[in-house]
Write an enzyme that holds these catalytic residues in place. Structure first.
Site, short mmCIF file in Angstrom:
data_model
loop_
_atom_site.label_atom_id
_atom_site.label_comp_id
_atom_site.label_asym_id
_atom_site.label_seq_id
_atom_site.Cartn_x
_atom_site.Cartn_y
_atom_site.Cartn_z
N ASP A 88 -16.78 98.58 -0.88
CA ASP A 88 -16.67 97.13 -0.84
C ASP A 88 -15.22 96.73 -1.09
O ASP A 88 -14.52 97.38 -1.89
CB ASP A 88 -17.58 96.44 -1.86
CG ASP A 88 -17.93 95.02 -1.44
OD1 ASP A 88 -18.96 94.83 -0.79
OD2 ASP A 88 -17.14 94.12 -1.75
N ASN B 236 -27.86 95.89 -5.09
CA ASN B 236 -29.32 96.07 -5.11
C ASN B 236 -29.79 97.11 -4.09
O ASN B 236 -30.67 97.93 -4.38
CB ASN B 236 -30.03 94.74 -4.86
CG ASN B 236 -30.04 93.85 -6.08
OD1 ASN B 236 -29.88 94.32 -7.19
ND2 ASN B 236 -30.23 92.56 -5.88
N ARG C 197 -16.65 92.17 -7.49
CA ARG C 197 -18.05 92.42 -7.16
C ARG C 197 -18.39 93.89 -7.33
O ARG C 197 -19.51 94.24 -7.73
CB ARG C 197 -18.34 91.96 -5.73
CG ARG C 197 -18.48 90.45 -5.57
CD ARG C 197 -18.34 90.03 -4.12
NE ARG C 197 -19.30 90.69 -3.25
CZ ARG C 197 -20.52 90.22 -2.96
NH1 ARG C 197 -20.94 89.11 -3.55
NH2 ARG C 197 -21.31 90.87 -2.14
N ASP D 117 -11.98 99.11 2.42
CA ASP D 117 -12.47 98.54 3.66
C ASP D 117 -13.19 99.64 4.43
O ASP D 117 -12.60 100.66 4.80
CB ASP D 117 -11.27 98.03 4.46
CG ASP D 117 -11.65 97.36 5.77
OD1 ASP D 117 -12.81 97.51 6.20
OD2 ASP D 117 -10.78 96.70 6.36
N CYS E 187 -21.17 98.25 3.00
CA CYS E 187 -20.72 96.97 2.45
C CYS E 187 -21.60 96.67 1.25
O CYS E 187 -22.53 95.88 1.33
CB CYS E 187 -20.82 95.87 3.50
SG CYS E 187 -20.17 96.35 5.12
N ALA E 188 -21.34 97.33 0.14
CA ALA E 188 -22.37 97.61 -0.85
C ALA E 188 -22.62 96.53 -1.90
O ALA E 188 -23.75 96.34 -2.32
CB ALA E 188 -22.04 98.92 -1.57
N ALA E 189 -21.58 95.87 -2.39
CA ALA E 189 -21.77 94.92 -3.49
C ALA E 189 -22.69 93.78 -3.03
O ALA E 189 -22.67 93.39 -1.86
CB ALA E 189 -20.43 94.37 -3.95
N PRO E 190 -23.54 93.26 -3.92
CA PRO E 190 -23.58 93.49 -5.38
C PRO E 190 -24.39 94.69 -5.85
O PRO E 190 -24.47 94.92 -7.04
CB PRO E 190 -24.22 92.20 -5.90
CG PRO E 190 -25.14 91.78 -4.79
CD PRO E 190 -24.46 92.17 -3.51
N CYS F 252 -28.61 88.66 6.69
CA CYS F 252 -29.44 87.54 6.24
C CYS F 252 -29.11 86.32 7.10
O CYS F 252 -28.90 85.23 6.62
CB CYS F 252 -29.26 87.26 4.75
SG CYS F 252 -27.57 87.02 4.21
#
Length: 324
Positions: free
Chosen positions: A145, A126, A150, A172, A121-124, A247
């Site tokens: 993503d 970093n 994004r 997906d 689930c890569a974006a954005p 997060c």
């Protein structure tokens, strides 16, 4: 992050985050420079280097002073209001502005240069740029993503960072076939799925019972989605390790998801992480890490590292990396 149509990283009923009181972190992009050269450049630019931090109090910094982080060797720590957005080092991709907790997943996954891995689930981007730096651009990084906008922003970020080993897909992750020949050599997965984002802000204590009821329903839906992603990530046939992070501060999205996954996947177990890290996963999953504004001077975060057992003797396929 993996974005679903009906969930976002925003939370309801929030107060102002404590982010303006947290240190400013900058990860040195080793695809383009070194920590030593970056420190020298900053010193010539008027910054005062105080050496490597040894305790959390060392993160209380005055303007134009900075230290090297005690856990992540490529992370520099600055005073909260330091702004690098117009600085040469940022514009040239020599530093990546990234919270310390957000650097943990790639750092702890620690893929071997030359290997194949997935940022689910890569974006954005970093974390993808961090993975590429650890790989030294050797190997293959598959990044997925659902949000095309994004993903386009991520492509620009990776270009600036000098990443060349990536293969981006507007797809997906749950629909990616682990048995596809394209992914037959994937050994590592980084999974940082959509979550409540509660680690980024403080939920109000005066939320109504109706709001709390809605929030609990949302958390249950998120946890169900996160568990599906986690189970799917473990299906890649040559997988050695998967790092799961959010997060979020909620047990429901963190320890409960990991515990349910371990029950469904007895061939995997948790790797103990950073033995002296000041904040552990909630009992009994103390092998995991938590992060917070008070105990680690970061945003709220959770990280777990799952590792496959070998079939013979129920032993690990490779030695655990007990970092620090």
């Amino acid at each position: 992050m993996f974005i679903m149509e009906y969930f976002s990283k925003r939370t309801v009923n929030v107060q102002q985050p404590a982010g303006d009181r947290l240190p400013r972190y900058a990860r040195v992009n080793t695809l383009k420079t070194t920590v030593e050269d970056t420190v020298d450049y900053l010193k010539r630019d008027g910054f005062s280097y105080l050496g490597q931090a040894s305790r959390l109090d060392d993160f209380t910094l005055k303007e134009k002073s900075f230290v090297r982080d005690m856990h992540l060797p490529e992370l520099l720590v600055f005073s909260p209001k330091t702004d690098f957005h117009d600085h040469f080092l940022y514009k040239a991709g020599h530093i990546i502005l990234q919270d310390k907790a957000s650097c943990l997943p790639a750092f702890l996954l620690n893929p071997t240069p030359g290997s194949h891995l997935i940022d689910a689930c890569a974006a954005p981007g970093n974390k993808s740029s961090h993975l590429a730096a650890i790989l030294k651009n050797k190997g293959r990084l598959f990044a997925f993503d659902l949000d095309a906008k994004r993903l386009a922003t991520m492509s620009t970020l990776l270009l600036r960072a000098g990443v060349t080993c990536q293969q981006l897909a507007n797809q997906d992750f749950l629909k990616v076939d682990p048995e596809s020949p394209q992914y037959k050599d994937v050994e590592y997965v980084l999974l940082d799925p959509s979550c409540s984002g509660s680690g980024m802000v403080c939920l109000r204590d005066d939320a109504s019972s109706v709001d709390q009821e809605k929030n609990q329903a949302r958390l249950a839906s998120l946890a169900s989605f996160q568990l599906r992603c986690l189970n799917h990530g473990l299906r890649f046939p040559r997988l050695k390790r998967l790092v799961y992070s959010t997060c979020s501060i909620h047990r429901q999205e963190n320890e409960d998801v990991v515990a349910a996954c371990l029950q469904e996947n007895p061939g995997f177990r948790l790797v103990p992480l950073l033995g002296q890290w000041p904040e552990r996963g909630l009992e009994p999953l103390t092998q995991c890490l938590r992060a917070s504004t008070t105990k680690t001077r970061t945003h709220g975060f959770f990280v777990a590292l799952l590792e496959r057992y070998s079939e013979a003797g129920n032993k690990k396929q490779e030695p655990a990396v007990q970092i620090w």
